[in-house]
Design an enzyme around this catalytic site. Structure first.
Site, PDB file in Angstrom:
ATOM      1  N   ASP A 126       0.841  -1.185   0.000  1.00  0.00           N
ATOM      2  CA  ASP A 126       0.000   0.000   0.000  1.00  0.00           C
ATOM      3  C   ASP A 126       0.881   1.240   0.000  1.00  0.00           C
ATOM      4  OD1 ASP A 126      -2.650   1.004  -0.060  1.00  0.00           O
ATOM      5  OD2 ASP A 126      -2.427   1.670   2.000  1.00  0.00           O
ATOM      6  N   HIS A 133      -3.219  14.256   0.857  1.00  0.00           N
ATOM      7  CA  HIS A 133      -3.370  13.414   2.044  1.00  0.00           C
ATOM      8  C   HIS A 133      -2.121  13.479   2.919  1.00  0.00           C
ATOM      9  CE1 HIS A 133      -4.318  10.057   4.640  1.00  0.00           C
ATOM     10  NE2 HIS A 133      -3.242   9.405   4.227  1.00  0.00           N
ATOM     11  N   GLU A 199      -9.882   4.341   4.396  1.00  0.00           N
ATOM     12  CA  GLU A 199      -9.049   5.034   3.426  1.00  0.00           C
ATOM     13  C   GLU A 199      -9.583   4.680   2.039  1.00  0.00           C
ATOM     14  OE1 GLU A 199      -4.874   4.360   3.976  1.00  0.00           O
ATOM     15  OE2 GLU A 199      -4.800   5.627   5.766  1.00  0.00           O
ATOM     16  N   GLU A 201      -9.293   4.261  -1.650  1.00  0.00           N
ATOM     17  CA  GLU A 201      -8.140   4.041  -2.514  1.00  0.00           C
ATOM     18  C   GLU A 201      -8.552   3.335  -3.804  1.00  0.00           C
ATOM     19  OE1 GLU A 201      -4.722   2.270  -0.740  1.00  0.00           O
ATOM     20  OE2 GLU A 201      -5.162   3.010   1.280  1.00  0.00           O
ATOM     21  N   ASP A 233      -8.716   0.631   2.660  1.00  0.00           N
ATOM     22  CA  ASP A 233      -7.675   0.225   3.605  1.00  0.00           C
ATOM     23  C   ASP A 233      -8.113   0.652   5.008  1.00  0.00           C
ATOM     24  OD1 ASP A 233      -5.236  -0.625   4.668  1.00  0.00           O
ATOM     25  OD2 ASP A 233      -4.290   1.315   4.324  1.00  0.00           O
ATOM     26  N   ARG A 237      -6.484   4.107  13.768  1.00  0.00           N
ATOM     27  CA  ARG A 237      -5.536   5.202  13.890  1.00  0.00           C
ATOM     28  C   ARG A 237      -4.830   5.241  15.245  1.00  0.00           C
ATOM     29  NH1 ARG A 237      -4.600   6.359   8.695  1.00  0.00           N
ATOM     30  NH2 ARG A 237      -6.483   7.020   7.592  1.00  0.00           N
ATOM     31  N   GLN A 240      -2.277   2.449  15.172  1.00  0.00           N
ATOM     32  CA  GLN A 240      -1.242   2.855  14.220  1.00  0.00           C
ATOM     33  C   GLN A 240      -0.315   3.915  14.816  1.00  0.00           C
ATOM     34  OE1 GLN A 240      -2.866   4.436  10.591  1.00  0.00           O
ATOM     35  NE2 GLN A 240      -0.874   4.949   9.727  1.00  0.00           N
ATOM     36  N   LYS A 253      -3.278  -1.693  10.458  1.00  0.00           N
ATOM     37  CA  LYS A 253      -3.738  -1.840   9.084  1.00  0.00           C
ATOM     38  C   LYS A 253      -4.087  -3.284   8.712  1.00  0.00           C
ATOM     39  CE  LYS A 253      -2.632   2.373   7.379  1.00  0.00           C
ATOM     40  NZ  LYS A 253      -3.498   3.234   6.555  1.00  0.00           N
ATOM     41  N   THR A 257      -8.515  -5.416   4.707  1.00  0.00           N
ATOM     42  CA  THR A 257      -8.495  -4.531   3.548  1.00  0.00           C
ATOM     43  C   THR A 257      -9.564  -5.046   2.601  1.00  0.00           C
ATOM     44  OG1 THR A 257      -6.116  -4.124   3.758  1.00  0.00           O
ATOM     45  CG2 THR A 257      -7.132  -3.625   1.630  1.00  0.00           C
ATOM     46  N   GLU A 359      -8.825  12.856   8.150  1.00  0.00           N
ATOM     47  CA  GLU A 359      -8.719  14.187   7.555  1.00  0.00           C
ATOM     48  C   GLU A 359     -10.036  14.951   7.641  1.00  0.00           C
ATOM     49  OE1 GLU A 359      -6.298  13.989   3.656  1.00  0.00           O
ATOM     50  OE2 GLU A 359      -7.058  11.967   4.060  1.00  0.00           O
TER      51      GLU A 359
END
Length: 411
Positions: A126, A133, A199, A201, A233, A237, A240, A253, A257, A359
Site C-alpha cells: 500500500d 493526504h 481510506e 483508494e 484500507d 488510527r 497505528q 492496518k 483490507t 482528515e
C-alpha cells in the site's frame, strides 16, 4: 461489432460494453468460476467459450479452462495479448444479437449469484501517493515542521501489507483490538480501537509477473497490470499511532483490507488517462520518469450510512500507478500474478475531497455531520461504501466495482 449491448437494461448504463469488468461468482450448489459483468447480469464465460471453441473461433480457444477456475489468476497469467483477444470476443458476443439465443442461457441476474474474492492475492503493498493526504497528515501530527517529509517527492512511499486479510466487498469488518497510548497517558492500554477509519483508494492487480533481479520500467506498466479494483484500507488510527515508529504501519492496518468483487480491465480505462500534477520540483529520478498521461481521472464517493460525506478525485494523485510499480521492483524484487498494490488514500485540495475520516474530522477535532449527527471516527454498525466512476471509451461514464463493509463490535 456495435458499441452497445443487446442485454436488457445494460445499454447506456455504467456497465455497458465499454466496461466489462471481470469477477468470480457462483450459484447455489455450484463451484465459483469467472464471469464478466454486463448491466445487472453476469455472463458465465467458460461454457460460452466452449461453444465458440467447438465452432472453431480461435479467440475463445484455451480461455474456457482458465475461466473455470475459482479466481482470475489463471486468466491474468495468460498475458496482455490474451486479455485483448478475450475482451474483443466478449464484446462481439454481447454486442451482436446473432449470439442472443445461445448466450442467454448463461446470463444470470446479479441477484441470483454470490460474488467472491476475484483474485488470489500474492503480495500486498500500500502506497502513500496523494500529496494532499500526506500534507494533511503532516500538518496534523507535525504542526511545527514541513508537512511532507524530505523523501516524499523523490519516491512513492509504501508499506508491505497482509494479503491474507484482503477480503471481498460485503464482508463485515470486526473492530480490531490492540495497544494504544494517547500522548497524555503514562502507559499503553489494550482494548478495541477507538479511532477506526477508512481510506478510499484504488487497487491495481498484477497480471504478469517478473523475475527476481529484474526491474519493471514505467513504460512496461501495461504489460504487467491487468486491472483496477476499488479498495478500502481500513485503519485503526490509535493503534497505528502507537506502533508505527520506527518501522511503520502493522496491526493498525493488517486486520482487514476490502476490495471490490469486480476487476475493471485497464482497457476499459483508456479514456480516463490524464496528466499528472507537476513533478519537476524536484525532478524525479530517471527510473520514475513517465511519458504522456499517467494519471487517471476517476471520481470517488465515500458513503457513510447512506450519505455521501466526501468525493475524493483520483486525478489529483501525485504518484502514478506506473511509478508505484516501477518503484516496487527497482531493487530487483519480483512481482507475481495476483499481487495487489494500493494507491494510498485519495484526497483532493478541498475539505469535501478528503479520503479518510482522519482528515475529514481533522484528527477528531472538527466533527462532520451525518444524518443530523456529529461524527468523527467509525462506530459499531456503521456501513461504508466506496463508489467509483470514470470516463468510458464510448463517450459516457463507466463504474468500477463498489466496496462495502460494515463494522461489527470487537470480540
Amino acid at each position: 461489432m456495435t458499441d452497445t449491448t443487446w442485454v436488457e437494461g445494460a445499454a447506456g448504463s455504467l456497465f455497458d460494453l465499454d466496461n466489462l469488468p471481470y469477477g468470480v461468482f457462483s450459484r447455489p450448489g455450484e463451484q465459483p468460476r469467472v464471469g464478466v459483468r454486463i448491466g445487472e447480469h453476469v455472463l458465465d464465460l467458460a461454457p460460452v467459450a466452449e461453444l465458440a471453441s467447438a465452432e472453431g473461433q480461435s479467440a475463445a480457444s484455451g480461455l474456457a479452462a482458465a475461466w473455470r477456475n475459482p479466481t482470475l489468476n489463471a486468466f491474468m497469467a495468460l498475458g496482455p495479448e490474451e486479455w485483448r483477444a478475450a475482451r474483443e470476443w466478449i464484446m462481439e458476443v454481447l454486442g451482436n444479437d446473432v449470439h442472443v439465443a445461445r448466450t442467454t442461457l448463461h446470463l444470470h441476474p446479479l441477484t441470483d449469484v454470490e460474488l467472491h474474492l476475484p483474485v488470489e492475492v500474492g503480495d500486498y503493498v500500500d502506497f502513500y501517493a496523494s500529496e494532499h493526504h500526506a500534507s494533511n497528515v503532516g500538518r496534523m501530527f507535525r504542526p511545527d515542521q514541513e508537512p511532507l517529509l524530505p523523501n516524499w517527492k523523490h519516491l512513492p512511499v509504501g508499506y508491505h501489507g497482509r494479503s491474507g486479510t484482503v477480503v471481498v466487498s460485503g464482508t463485515d469488518v470486526v473492530r480490531p483490538m490492540g495497544q494504544r497510548k494517547a500522548p497524555t497517558e503514562e502507559r499503553p492500554a489494550y482494548g478495541p480501537s477507538q479511532r477506526l477509519d477508512i481510506e478510499a483508494e484504488l487497487g491495481f492487480v498484477v497480471g504478469v509477473g517478473s523475475a527476481m533481479g529484474e526491474r519493471v520500467a514505467t513504460a512496461d506498466f501495461a504489460q504487467h497490470t491487468f486491472g483496477v479494483v476499488g479498495l478500502n484500507d481500513w485503519s485503526a488510527r490509535d493503534i497505528q499511532a502507537w506502533e508505527y515508529v520506527p518501522l511503520g504501519p502493522f496491526l493498525g492496518k493488517s486486520f482487514a483490507t476490502s476490495i471490490s468483487a469486480w476487476v475493471t480491465p485497464m482497457a476499459a480505462l483508456d479514456a480516463a488517462w490524464t496528466e499528472l500534477p507537476g513533478q519537476d520540483d524536484p525532478e524525479v529520478l530517471d527510473y520514475l520518469h513517465v511519458h504522456g498521461p499517467a494519471g487517471l481521472d476517476i471520481e470517488v464517493e465515500v458513503v457513510l450510512d447512506g450519505e455521501v460525506v466526501t468525493r475524493p478525485p483520483y486525478r489529483t494523485m501525485y504518484w502514478s500507478p506506473a511509478q508505484m510499480l516501477a518503484h516496487t521492483t527497482v531493487n530487483g524484487a519480483s512481482i507475481r500474478t495476483g499481487d495487489l498494490w494500493g494507491s494510498g488514500t485519495i484526497s483532493g485540495p478541498e475539505r469535501d475531497q478528503r479520503g479518510s475520516l482522519l482528515e475529514l474530522s481533522w484528527g477528531g477535532k472538527e466533527p462532520f455531520t451525518v444524518a443530523g449527527r456529529e461524527r468523527t471516527f467509525l462506530e459499531d454498525g456503521d456501513e461504508v461504501t466506496l463508489r467509483y466512476t470514470a470516463p468510458g471509451t464510448s463517450g459516457g461514464r463507466i463504474a468500477l466495482g463498489e466496496v462495502t463493509g460494515r463494522i461489527l463490535p470487537a470480540h
